[in-house]
Design a protein around this motif. Structure first.
Motif, PDB file in Angstrom:
ATOM      1  N   ALA A   3      26.432  -5.503 -46.503  1.00 56.65           N
ATOM      2  CA  ALA A   3      27.523  -5.227 -47.435  1.00 56.65           C
ATOM      3  C   ALA A   3      27.268  -3.942 -48.206  1.00 56.65           C
ATOM      4  CB  ALA A   3      27.702  -6.405 -48.394  1.00 56.65           C
ATOM      5  N   ALA A   4      26.016  -3.742 -48.640  1.00 56.88           N
ATOM      6  CA  ALA A   4      25.679  -2.532 -49.388  1.00 56.88           C
ATOM      7  C   ALA A   4      25.803  -1.287 -48.511  1.00 56.88           C
ATOM      8  CB  ALA A   4      24.262  -2.649 -49.947  1.00 56.88           C
ATOM      9  N   MET A   5      25.344  -1.377 -47.253  1.00 58.87           N
ATOM     10  CA  MET A   5      25.424  -0.228 -46.356  1.00 58.87           C
ATOM     11  C   MET A   5      26.873   0.114 -46.032  1.00 58.87           C
ATOM     12  SD  MET A   5      22.181  -0.891 -43.822  1.00 58.87           S
ATOM     13  CE  MET A   5      22.277   0.716 -43.053  1.00 58.87           C
ATOM     14  N   ALA A   6      27.711  -0.904 -45.822  1.00 59.95           N
ATOM     15  CA  ALA A   6      29.127  -0.652 -45.549  1.00 59.95           C
ATOM     16  C   ALA A   6      29.825  -0.075 -46.774  1.00 59.95           C
ATOM     17  CB  ALA A   6      29.811  -1.950 -45.110  1.00 59.95           C
ATOM     18  N   THR A   7      29.415  -0.531 -47.965  1.00 56.88           N
ATOM     19  CA  THR A   7      29.981  -0.004 -49.199  1.00 56.88           C
ATOM     20  C   THR A   7      29.685   1.486 -49.336  1.00 56.88           C
ATOM     21  OG1 THR A   7      29.807  -2.133 -50.327  1.00 56.88           O
ATOM     22  CG2 THR A   7      29.911  -0.170 -51.711  1.00 56.88           C
TER      23      THR A   7
END
Length: 421
Positions: free
Chosen positions: A248-252
């Motif tokens: 989720a953090a990488m996609a954000t």
């Protein structure tokens, strides 16, 4: 994400110990309803604002104003509709939801929407450090409130819900305060708002479906199973969501970065993000399968022994979620918001269909199996759509490169700094 998730885990632990499975199920109904209503209110404005802020520096003040004004009014309307639906259901609706709880739902919906407005502007500006700082620290306000109430007046469902709303208002205020730094106040721009709605509404279908993938099963559990079963499942979900923090953090971070990157480099950016996130997620899922069955009953108590089976069923879905969120955000950055909305609805439809079949028979384990199957279906769909939009060789998806290992160094740096201090 990890720091904030740790705070959330403490809050979940306190609520589980103080309220038991039944009370835990009621508080889950309140928070999920408010979060779903806030996401419904967005209408894609947050997604569009993130992309527009990344590309249009001169319009950032107007974009922030538009987001705040639109989301405030839309959240009030959506919360009123949600509460009206709960009132109309009467005895057929979730138990334990009265007038005070409905008021909390309205307030929490508006607060959550305001937080989204500040969050999307910070993200679009690429200000990931203050965004990370707020995410890591604000999540600890809620468990502090819970512990204070539990040790003094005693924790109830209503007091826990009010504490959550107050804590979320502090988070939203921090996001908005940081998003305004360096921006002068501006009047709403109706033309820019209409453009954002046209762009964002196409991405909104996918982002809403992706969000509902996390919450619909809990809503259905409230109708198809007991509150105690919902409480057991909610604990399993919160424990398994730790695996989703990194993807989720990488996609954000990928969304604003790719929006500013040259078109020719965006595909490799997305593939690298997926390979790195999938590698770490698979390793973490294996570790979780080994230690989860021991830690869950130990941490949450014997009343939550039944959370172990659904926890294990949820683990395979982490890889599907990784593919779905990375490639959906990559498609938004590619100015293809409509295509980004293909994978998540597939996941949602598969999940709801399986929930209706499996929850009445298998309870929390059935909901968990349905969730994993749904994420895997959505991830495969998102991957195929992205490959059709930006063709690449299949080996580029799975064949690791030396640069992919940089994620391990990034994860290790905070740990080394903590040890040295």
């Amino acid at each position: 994400k990890i720091g904030g998730g740790a705070g959330l885990c403490v809050a979940v632990l306190v609520r589980a110990r103080a309220l038991g499975p039944t009370g835990r199920g009621t508080i889950a109904c309140i928070t999920v309803t408010a979060l779903v209503a806030a996401r419904l209110a967005g209408l894609g404005i947050t997604e569009a604002t993130t992309v527009f802020v990344a590309r249009r520096v001169e319009a950032r003040a107007a974009l922030l104003t538009n987001a705040v004004v639109f989301l405030f009014g839309s959240a009030l309307l959506t919360a009123a509709v949600a509460c009206g639906a709960l009132i109309a259901l009467g005895d057929q609706g979730p138990a334990g939801i009265g007038a005070p709880e409905l008021a909390v739902i309205v307030a929490a919906t508006v607060v959550s929407a305001m937080g989204d407005a500040g969050y999307c502007v910070l993200l679009g500006c690429g200000r990931l450090r203050p965004l990370a700082l707020i995410t890591a620290t604000a999540s600890w306000v809620y468990p502090v409130f819970l512990l204070a109430i539990w040790s003094t007046a005693g924790l109830t469902v209503l007091s826990a819900a009010v504490a959550w709303t107050v804590a979320e208002s502090i988070r939203a205020g921090a996001y908005l305060a940081q998003s305004r730094r360096g921006l002068s106040l501006s009047r709403p721009d109706s033309g820019l708002l209409l453009e954002a709605v046209r762009f964002g509404s196409r991405a909104w279908v996918g982002s809403l479906a992706r969000f509902l993938n996390f919450r619909t099963d809990q809503i259905l559990m409230g109708f198809l199973a007991t509150e105690a079963a919902l409480g057991v499942y909610a604990v399993a979900v919160h424990a398994s969501e730790v695996l989703l923090y990194l993807p989720a953090a990488m996609a954000t971070a990928l969304l604003p970065a790719a929006a500013r990157t040259e078109v020719g480099l965006r595909t490799e950016q997305a593939l690298r993000a997926f390979r790195s996130a999938a590698l770490v997620t698979a390793a973490a899922a294996l570790v979780a399968a080994l230690i989860g069955p021991v830690l869950l009953p130990l941490v949450f108590g014997e009343a939550f022994d039944a959370s172990v089976a659904p926890f294990l069923w949820l683990l395979p879905g982490a890889l599907g979620f990784t593919a779905m969120i990375v490639f959906s955000n990559a498609l938004v950055a590619h100015s293809a918001p409509g295509l980004s909305s293909v994978g998540p609805p597939v996941s949602l439809v598969v999940g709801i269909g399986l929930d209706l079949v499996l929850i009445p028979r298998f309870g929390a384990s059935g909901a968990a199996a349905a969730a994993s199957a749904a994420f895997l279906a959505g991830g495969c769909t998102g991957l195929l759509v992205f490959r059709r939009r930006s063709p690449f060789a299949w080996r580029a998806l799975w064949l690791p490169r030396r640069s992919d290992l940089a994620v391990f160094g990034a994860l290790a740096r905070p740990l080394r700094a903590a040890r040295s201090s």
